[in-house]
Design an enzyme around this catalytic site. Structure first.
Site, mmCIF file in Angstrom:
data_model
loop_
_atom_site.group_PDB
_atom_site.id
_atom_site.type_symbol
_atom_site.label_atom_id
_atom_site.label_comp_id
_atom_site.label_asym_id
_atom_site.label_seq_id
_atom_site.Cartn_x
_atom_site.Cartn_y
_atom_site.Cartn_z
ATOM 1 N N ASP A 1 0.832 -1.199 0.000
ATOM 2 C CA ASP A 1 0.000 0.000 0.000
ATOM 3 C C ASP A 1 0.874 1.259 0.000
ATOM 4 O O ASP A 1 2.045 1.237 0.412
ATOM 5 C CB ASP A 1 -0.906 -0.012 1.230
ATOM 6 C CG ASP A 1 -2.214 0.726 1.005
ATOM 7 O OD1 ASP A 1 -2.269 1.575 0.107
ATOM 8 O OD2 ASP A 1 -3.186 0.431 1.724
ATOM 9 N N ASP B 1 -7.758 4.816 -3.550
ATOM 10 C CA ASP B 1 -8.913 5.085 -2.691
ATOM 11 C C ASP B 1 -9.951 5.947 -3.417
ATOM 12 O O ASP B 1 -10.115 7.142 -3.135
ATOM 13 C CB ASP B 1 -8.449 5.772 -1.409
ATOM 14 C CG ASP B 1 -7.507 4.902 -0.593
ATOM 15 O OD1 ASP B 1 -7.433 3.695 -0.867
ATOM 16 O OD2 ASP B 1 -6.845 5.441 0.313
ATOM 17 N N GLU C 1 3.352 5.352 -3.541
ATOM 18 C CA GLU C 1 3.683 6.542 -4.342
ATOM 19 C C GLU C 1 5.004 7.169 -3.900
ATOM 20 O O GLU C 1 5.755 7.585 -4.779
ATOM 21 C CB GLU C 1 2.575 7.598 -4.252
ATOM 22 C CG GLU C 1 1.198 7.131 -4.629
ATOM 23 C CD GLU C 1 0.490 6.431 -3.487
ATOM 24 O OE1 GLU C 1 0.841 6.683 -2.328
ATOM 25 O OE2 GLU C 1 -0.393 5.614 -3.767
#
Length: 775
Positions: free
Chosen positions: A395, A464, A398
């Protein structure tokens, strides 16, 4: 002034200009791979060096820099050489240098440095105009801002650039920032309907703009301008070239194409095991369950432990999943470490953090640093793989908080120069060492990506996102553009991430329509943080949405499992042929301009998927590409291509159409992907033209296929003779069936339709030898 005098003066001006040009011009340098040329001097511009390298007959590398040392800085992503040297010719005229292979002609304007790419018939594919290399101070480091202008033609459609939440597919007229965020994945690759691809080889924050007066690619930080031109008649050929350049995509395990169940989050092992048990009790197929973050209890991000109360004896839980339920476990891992954790101390003592403190989430490790990568992998291995976990969900890769992130220093230098590559190195750190110790295929799910990451077995999800029809509508072209960058495996949180009440009829409709779409994305996975939020998430399982909807959702899972032989064969084409599993219509119908801007239809092989994205819809418009007939999967009704129809779309049905000339293999419904051997396959023949399909099989979850451990069986349908030929089996692998049964049926209206297995048909007992069947 007389006319003759005017002519004399004009000629003197021209001759003077040519003399100035020739006095500054230098001959080009030819090497084994191409040429290097120095642009003529100018009072207003510094001298630029241009390198044009021929990497293959269809791949050209262009580099433009202000000095020789920067010109030869190697790419992090692209290979420097591709096999044997390529034959090419170079010739020089007064105005230009010409480089040609058997597939491409490249012209370099000697005076301006402008470059144009042509096919072998000298038809223009792409032209560049001016470029800009502007000195730029990045902290104490000297660097450049770069910009290359391109002349895209009026009737040209462009695709790619990754995942940008646009409700558009064709990127003409758009302005897009290329940086990594939650819900945004930037990959600087463009595909053109003129038959070429472009990879902009830069890793800093970049920009794409296409407008009437200024069309360009630009980047904030660079050593030089560098890009790769890849020619291809079809998008598959271009993507195959990009993967040749940056890395092939390995086979994913077969179970990766089954159904994954998740929510944010399962709070105890009993809750998680109970969901899996209920799937088995209700005969709802399932291959994997996901254990999201916070399974470490109060130990903090980066602790990489199972909470001693909520997830006590994790090895036993994993063993139960494997042995009792034949289910895989995926666990969530983050790239950040809370200061209270012992793992934080190990990174901190060797200065292996980026200097990016995310507060509650902890400090982000320097994924660019090989030493940090080794430590990170050792923790993941000890905490998860050694305990039997089957795959990792990485997760926030980035990572989060871009503005602060790009102001840090990484192992390679100023992070701003390499900011779009964090996920690339994060996945590299866990993929490569696992290959050395594990015979099982690597499976990783991640929230970010860059070109080349396909070689690390990455599956990307869209972050998300919202939970409404608007978001669903945007996700379709978003995913298609992502898959047009060379990275083949992508999916969404089915139902969206934050929001949605399973008891709300309005949201139930959104979830059902999203689920129908998700059944045809490369990875099929439900996830989200549902109401009520008091316990992180309400229920998000099939039975959470009411009995009627549970039946619809189960039907879609059953269809996915029936399609597994087809999908798994296509996944082998991804690995071996540069194929793309989820395909914008332009992949297969590039000559039909009507498909260029269709954002809500796509192909999985020869199955055209037409999701429903409007509230209350019971029908929708569908364009049927020209050049073939199309069969309604649910009714068998045949339609002529090249027209728009109104397709029935009641809540229980997603419109699906199958191209004429298709052989579609359908397995029996399985409760998990390896439950049954493929010994009883239904073959549906969609007539109208000859058809061919090569069924691929292997052991499903190891790398023996790389040493030839697989088999293929070729099926051929002859329209004129109304026959199906089944070829002899080729190859072998451990556990391969020697005998099997095929049920072959030609599709027509009301015959061999829908999810259920066809009752009628030609029963063929196959023993591995070639056989021909009259239909």
């Amino acid at each position: 002034m007389t006319l003759n005098l005017k002519l004399v003066i004009s000629w003197m001006i021209i001759i003077s200009a040519l003399l100035i040009f020739n006095s500054c011009s230098k001959p080009y340098e030819k090497s084994k791979s191409g040429i290097i040329y120095e642009i003529p001097c100018s009072e207003n511009e510094s001298i630029k060096k241009i390198s044009i390298s021929v990497l293959s007959p269809v791949i050209i590398k262009v580099s433009i820099a202000e000095n020789d040392s920067l010109l030869v800085v190697p790419s992090i992503i692209a290979k420097e050489k591709l096999g044997a040297e390529v034959r090419f010719d170079v010739s020089s005229k007064d105005e230009y240098i010409k480089i040609s292979t058997d597939s491409i002609i490249v012209y370099l304007d000697k005076k301006t440095g402008e470059i144009s790419f042509h096919d072998v018939y000298n038809s223009l594919l792409l032209a560049t105009t001016k470029n800009e290399i502007t000195p730029y101070k990045l902290g104490n480091d000297s660097s450049y801002k770069i910009k290359q202008h391109f002349l895209w033609t009026e009737n040209e459609a462009l695709y790619g650039l990754g995942q940008h939440e646009l409700n558009t597919l064709n990127l003409r007229g758009q302005k897009i920032e290329l940086s990594q965020h939650n819900t945004r994945v930037s990959i600087p690759v463009l595909l053109s309907t003129k038959g070429y691809g472009l990879y902009w080889d830069n890793y800093s924050q970049s920009y794409y703009q296409d407008s009437n007066d200024s069309s360009y690619l630009a980047s904030d930080v660079a050593d030089k301008i560098q890009y790769y031109f890849v020619k291809g008649r079809q998008f598959d050929h271009i993507i195959a070239g990009l993967r040749e350049l940056t890395g092939e995509s390995p086979m994913l395990p077969r179970w990766a194409f089954g159904y994954f169940q998740s929510r944010n989050r399962y709070k105890t092992k009993n809750e998680l095991l109970g969901v899996v048990k209920k799937h088995r009790d209700l005969n709802i197929p399932l291959d994997a369950v996901i254990l999201d973050y916070m399974h470490w209890g109060d130990k903090g991000f980066g602790s990489m432990v199972f909470d001693s109360i909520d997830f006590s004896q994790p090895e036993q839980m994993i063993d139960d999943l494997h042995r009792k339920y034949n289910c895989k476990l995926i666990t969530s891992v983050w790239p950040s470490f809370n200061k209270q954790s012992a793992n934080w101390q190990l990174f901190n003592k060797d200065s292996l953090f980026l200097g990016l403190d995310l507060g509650h989430f902890g400090d982000v490790y320097d994924a660019y640093n090989p030493k940090a990568g080794e430590l990170y992998w050792s923790m993941v291995k000890k905490s998860y793989w050694d305990k039997g976990v089957d795959g990792i969900w990485f997760d926030a890769t980035e990572p989060e908080q871009l503005k602060r992130f790009k102001n840090t220093q990484c192992y390679l230098g100023p992070t701003a120069k390499y900011q779009n590559l964090f996920s690339y190195f994060d996945m590299k750190n866990v993929f490569e060492p696992q290959l050395e110790i594990d015979t099982n295929r690597v499976f990783v799910l991640t929230r970010s990506a860059f070109l080349g990451q396909q070689k690390f077995g990455s599956v990307v999800w869209s972050g998300d996102i919202g939970t409404d029809f608007k978001t669903l509508k945007e996700q379709i072209p978003t995913g298609l553009n992502f898959c047009m960058t060379g990275i083949p495996y992508w999916n969404t949180d089915i139902g969206g991430y934050l929001g949605g009440d399973p008891s709300d009829e309005n949201y139930q409709e959104v979830f059902v329509r999203w689920f129908q779409y998700g059944a045809f994305t490369p990875m099929f996975r439900a996830h989200g943080r549902r109401h009520p939020f008091s316990s992180r998430s309400g229920e998000n399982e099939m039975w959470s949405f009411g009995a009627k909807n549970q039946e619809i959702l189960t039907d879609m899972i059953n269809l996915r499992y029936r399609l597994l032989p087809y999908i798994y064969t296509l996944s082998n084409k991804v690995h071996s042929d540069g194929y793309t599993l989820m395909r914008a219509l332009v992949f297969d119908f590039i000559n039909d301009e009507s498909v260029y801007n269709i954002v809500d239809q796509f192909l999985v092989g020869n199955i055209m998927v037409c999701p429903v994205t409007e509230k209350g819809a019971v029908e929708r418009k569908v364009y049927l590409p020209k050049g073939c007939d199309w069969f309604d999967f649910w009714t068998g009704k045949k339609h002529t291509g090249g027209q728009t129809i109104i397709a029935a779309a009641p809540i229980e049905r997603i419109p699906l159409f199958v191209k004429s000339g298709t052989i579609l293999p359908l397995a029996d419904v399985m409760q998990y992907s390896s439950e049954k051997a493929l010994d009883n396959i239904e073959l549906r023949i969609y007539p109208g033209e000859n058809a061919d399909f090569v069924l691929y099989e292997d052991e499903g979850d190891n790398y023996n296929y790389k040493q030839g451990g697989f088999s293929t069986i070729q099926f051929t349908y002859n329209e004129e003779g109304n026959t199906v030929s089944v070829g002899g089996i080729k190859g072998e692998f451990e556990g391969m069936l020697q005998k099997r049964t095929y049920q072959i049926t030609k599709v027509s209206e009301g015959v061999a339709v829908g999810i259920e297995k066809t009752i009628s048909g030609n029963i063929v007992n196959y023993n591995g030898n070639a056989i021909k069947v009259k239909l």
